[in-house]
Design an enzyme around this catalytic site. Structure first.
Site: not given
Length: 353
Positions: A80, A176, A180-181
């Site tokens: 990350k 959200g 994606v949501g």
């Protein structure tokens, strides 16, 4: 924070602190484990309150990527990167400087887009390094495949909790409504689910109401709804000592990263409350599956076939949790760590031979 002690406890192999004066850049690249393959992890750009918060974010998210790749059977490790900056100060020079740091790792770390990093930004970074994904548009972006994985994860949780393969009539609260949501709501709507939605952007909530017949609630109300399933698809850290007591859902299954504010404490709180938690790094692995397939030459059919494995993996995790009397979060870690350990043993045997 005791840096080396923290890195040792979390199992990281390498943490790179990137600094430059012209342009001014502060970034952290965390590489957790490369047993299964090169560390893959997106880059986010945020004005963190302090450097310790940025480091904690990078360390925790990179470890999550290791577990995500292992549980998804993807030959990659976990990494990350975080760039400490205000999005308003983002420039091509800064992104290219960051790209040079990524390139200096010679493929040990492969990155892509996350918070405040756009596809155009990834293309700018790619001017300095080939070790990026998200440059090609062939994959169509990660949202469709990520949302499908979450939908399949919800089905697995329903089967484990209620021994049912049907979703019709169930009440699901989606927190959200980003890409994606919104895609997840579409899948659920197609299976006659009763949707409740919230988003900090009222326009997105109203769109879900119009498209899917969803009931819109205030962001603060989403936790206490009398629903079957709660699906967090926005920020991390939302399952905590303040919100968990309000939850009435029997299943938590959503796309957000790092949903548990404190993994051990809050996974145990959910278990004691009788809530079946679908570990975030397992259920939202569709994004990683998508970018990995982009890296090796995108094959849509292969990618969508791989994402269907999320269903079986979650069923296995739920079974481990029941059999061993542990939280589902611990069960997922054990599954991931077993796969990594098996790979290390195989490599050791190969070297010895």
């Amino acid at each position: 924070m005791l840096l080396f002690e923290t890195v040792r406890e979390m199992g990281h192999e390498q943490v790179l602190f990137c600094h430059g004066k012209n342009p001014e850049i502060k970034a952290i690249i965390a590489i957790h484990d490369t047993t299964l393959g090169p560390a893959m992890g997106a880059t986010r750009l945020m004005p963190y309150v302090n450097e310790e918060a940025a480091l904690k974010d990078a360390l925790r998210l990179s470890r999550g990527m290791t577990y995500k790749a292992a549980c998804a059977n993807i030959p990659a490790g976990g990494g990350k990167a975080v760039i400490i900056a205000n999005p308003e100060n983002k420039t091509d020079d800064l992104l290219r400087a960051y790209g040079r740091f990524v390139n200096s790792l010679n493929g040990r770390f492969i990155t892509g887009q996350d918070v405040n990093i756009t596809p155009d930004d990834v293309r700018t970074i790619s001017q300095e390094t080939n070790h990026v994904v998200g440059v090609s548009e062939k994959s169509g972006g990660p949202a469709p495949i990520t949302s499908l994985g979450v939908f399949l994860g919800i089905k697995a949780a329903v089967e484990s909790r209620w021994q049912s393969k049907r979703l019709d009539g169930m009440k699901v609260a989606v927190q959200g409504l980003g890409n994606v949501g919104k895609n997840l709501c579409r899948h659920l709507h197609e299976h006659d689910v009763k949707l409740f939605v919230s988003d900090v952007d009222p326009a997105k909530a109203e769109e879900a109401k119009r498209l899917f017949g969803a009931t819109v609630v205030e962001p603060t109300e989403i936790y206490s709804l009398d629903v079957d399933i709660f699906s967090p698809c926005a920020l991390g850290g939302i399952l905590n000592s303040h919100t968990i007591p309000f939850l009435q859902a029997q299943i938590i299954a959503g796309a957000a990263n790092n949903q548990l504010e404190n993994e051990q404490l809050h996974s145990q709180m959910l278990t004691r409350k009788g809530i079946l938690y679908s570990p975030d790094y397992v259920i939202n692995a569709g994004g990683l599956i998508n970018v990995y397939n982009e890296m090796i030459g995108y094959d849509e059919e292969k990618a969508f076939k791989q994402v269907h494995n999320i269903y079986d993996t979650l069923l296995a995790i739920f079974d481990i949790a029941k059999e061993q009397g542990v939280t589902t979060n611990d069960a997922a870690k054990r599954l991931a760590e077993d796969r990594i350990s098996n790979s290390k043993r195989s490599k050791s045997k190969a070297i010895a031979a």
